[in-house]
Design an enzyme around this catalytic site. Sequence first.
Site, short mmCIF file in Angstrom:
data_model
loop_
_atom_site.label_atom_id
_atom_site.label_comp_id
_atom_site.label_asym_id
_atom_site.label_seq_id
_atom_site.Cartn_x
_atom_site.Cartn_y
_atom_site.Cartn_z
N LYS A 26 47.07 -23.18 5.05
CA LYS A 26 46.59 -24.59 5.28
C LYS A 26 47.72 -25.80 5.25
O LYS A 26 48.77 -25.26 4.78
CB LYS A 26 45.68 -24.94 3.95
CG LYS A 26 44.42 -23.65 3.94
CD LYS A 26 43.51 -24.19 2.62
CE LYS A 26 42.19 -23.36 2.48
NZ LYS A 26 41.44 -23.86 1.22
N TYR A 66 33.53 -24.81 7.58
CA TYR A 66 33.18 -25.18 6.01
C TYR A 66 31.69 -25.60 6.20
O TYR A 66 31.49 -26.51 5.27
CB TYR A 66 34.16 -26.09 5.64
CG TYR A 66 35.43 -25.76 5.13
CD1 TYR A 66 35.42 -24.47 4.33
CD2 TYR A 66 36.56 -26.21 5.34
CE1 TYR A 66 36.84 -24.21 3.94
CE2 TYR A 66 37.84 -25.65 5.22
CZ TYR A 66 37.84 -24.62 4.42
OH TYR A 66 38.99 -24.17 4.03
N PHE A 74 33.06 -32.44 -2.75
CA PHE A 74 34.30 -32.56 -2.40
C PHE A 74 34.52 -32.47 -0.83
O PHE A 74 35.75 -32.45 -0.28
CB PHE A 74 35.19 -31.52 -3.21
CG PHE A 74 34.69 -30.26 -2.95
CD1 PHE A 74 35.17 -29.40 -1.81
CD2 PHE A 74 33.98 -29.69 -3.77
CE1 PHE A 74 34.56 -28.03 -1.51
CE2 PHE A 74 33.38 -28.44 -3.67
CZ PHE A 74 33.70 -27.58 -2.45
N ARG A 102 41.05 -11.19 0.10
CA ARG A 102 40.76 -12.13 -0.99
C ARG A 102 41.61 -11.79 -2.37
O ARG A 102 41.62 -12.70 -3.02
CB ARG A 102 39.01 -11.78 -0.99
CG ARG A 102 38.35 -12.31 0.00
CD ARG A 102 38.31 -13.70 0.28
NE ARG A 102 37.98 -14.49 -0.90
CZ ARG A 102 37.49 -15.65 -0.65
NH1 ARG A 102 37.75 -16.41 0.24
NH2 ARG A 102 36.97 -16.47 -1.90
N THR A 108 39.89 -19.25 -6.00
CA THR A 108 39.86 -20.59 -5.30
C THR A 108 40.63 -21.70 -6.16
O THR A 108 41.54 -22.17 -5.73
CB THR A 108 38.44 -20.98 -5.05
OG1 THR A 108 37.80 -20.03 -4.58
CG2 THR A 108 38.49 -22.10 -4.34
N ARG A 119 47.86 -17.66 -4.44
CA ARG A 119 47.55 -18.89 -5.13
C ARG A 119 47.73 -19.00 -6.69
O ARG A 119 48.27 -20.07 -6.98
CB ARG A 119 45.68 -19.05 -5.13
CG ARG A 119 45.39 -19.44 -3.66
CD ARG A 119 43.73 -19.36 -3.59
NE ARG A 119 43.35 -19.95 -2.28
CZ ARG A 119 41.95 -19.60 -1.76
NH1 ARG A 119 41.12 -18.77 -2.66
NH2 ARG A 119 41.48 -20.30 -0.78
N ASN A 129 45.12 -25.48 -2.17
CA ASN A 129 45.28 -24.00 -2.53
C ASN A 129 45.84 -23.21 -1.20
O ASN A 129 45.70 -21.83 -1.37
CB ASN A 129 44.16 -23.21 -3.10
CG ASN A 129 42.92 -23.32 -2.17
OD1 ASN A 129 42.90 -23.64 -0.94
ND2 ASN A 129 41.70 -23.00 -2.56
N HIS A 132 43.60 -19.78 3.20
CA HIS A 132 42.34 -19.58 3.52
C HIS A 132 42.04 -17.99 3.71
O HIS A 132 43.05 -17.40 4.81
CB HIS A 132 41.48 -20.25 4.73
CG HIS A 132 40.40 -19.61 4.90
ND1 HIS A 132 39.21 -19.96 4.46
CD2 HIS A 132 40.02 -18.79 5.96
CE1 HIS A 132 38.02 -19.33 4.96
NE2 HIS A 132 38.42 -18.67 5.97
N GLU A 143 34.52 -16.57 11.80
CA GLU A 143 35.57 -17.35 11.80
C GLU A 143 36.58 -16.89 12.77
O GLU A 143 37.33 -17.74 13.58
CB GLU A 143 36.17 -17.28 10.34
CG GLU A 143 35.48 -17.91 9.27
CD GLU A 143 35.85 -17.63 7.84
OE1 GLU A 143 36.90 -17.09 7.75
OE2 GLU A 143 34.94 -18.27 6.95
P1 IDP Z 1 37.82 -20.12 -0.89
O1 IDP Z 1 38.53 -20.86 -0.03
O2 IDP Z 1 38.32 -19.25 -2.02
O3 IDP Z 1 36.93 -19.02 -0.11
P2 IDP Z 1 35.34 -21.75 -1.10
O4 IDP Z 1 34.38 -21.83 -2.28
O5 IDP Z 1 34.99 -21.31 0.04
O6 IDP Z 1 36.60 -21.20 -1.50
O7 IDP Z 1 35.93 -23.23 -0.80
C1 IDP Z 1 36.55 -23.49 0.52
C2 IDP Z 1 37.71 -24.54 0.08
O8 IDP Z 1 37.26 -25.74 -0.55
C3 IDP Z 1 38.68 -24.14 -1.01
O9 IDP Z 1 39.53 -23.13 -0.65
C4 IDP Z 1 39.18 -25.32 -1.52
O10 IDP Z 1 40.15 -25.70 -0.53
C5 IDP Z 1 37.78 -26.30 -1.47
N1 IDP Z 1 37.15 -26.57 -2.63
C6 IDP Z 1 36.35 -25.62 -3.32
N2 IDP Z 1 35.77 -26.06 -4.26
C7 IDP Z 1 36.41 -27.27 -4.66
C8 IDP Z 1 36.47 -28.38 -5.60
O11 IDP Z 1 35.74 -28.14 -6.90
N3 IDP Z 1 37.12 -29.32 -5.47
C9 IDP Z 1 38.04 -29.66 -4.40
N4 IDP Z 1 38.27 -28.77 -3.29
C10 IDP Z 1 37.46 -27.58 -3.43
MG MG Z 2 35.39 -19.52 1.17
#
Ligand code: IDP
Ligand code: MG
Length: 168
Positions: A26, A66, A74, A102, A108, A119, A129, A132, A143
Amino acid sequence: MFIAPGVPRAAGGPTWTQERTLVAVKPDGVQRRLVGTVIQRFERRGFKLVGMKMLQAPENILAEHYQDLQRKPFYPALISYMSSGPVVAMVWEGYNVVRASRAMIGHTDSTEAAPGTIRGDFSIHISRNIVHASDSVEGARREIQLWFQNSELVNWADGGHHNSSYPG
Ligand code: IDP
Ligand code: MG
């Protein structure tokens, strides 16, 4: 003994199925010069890089990528973060690469991410973070199609130039 992908080890044993997954460094990962670190971790795990490009992610790709998060509070900040600079999108191939990647990227939320994960070692906050990775085989298929043309993926033959198979 080398066991070819797709060949069952023994009757009732595990079957080696090859998978592909989308991994993306990212914008914060690019800014922090972590592209090489991410690639190194996947290579050292033995996964095979079959596609890679740097791009400024277009909004339509991010919106589709997304789509499940569109109603989250967010979401606008997420799209703006993902648009804040280039990303490096990659396709990695290998045995159970979806689940393994993963595990390699970690939780996350940086606070929960185990040390040793990408991470857990580098992320400062859930909203920054680093990386992806697709969360399911079906999601990975979707994707990869979203981020790559078929012609951008390279089906290269494994020449066996690994330490483990080097002659002599
Ligand atoms: P992942 O990337 O671990 O699969 P997801 O729940 O799919 O997590 O969320 C996608 C992305 O959205 C996260 O990697 C992060 O960048 C962002 N994100 C998820 N939850 C939050 C939050 O509570 N606050 C801010 N950003 C978030
Ligand atoms: Mg995800």
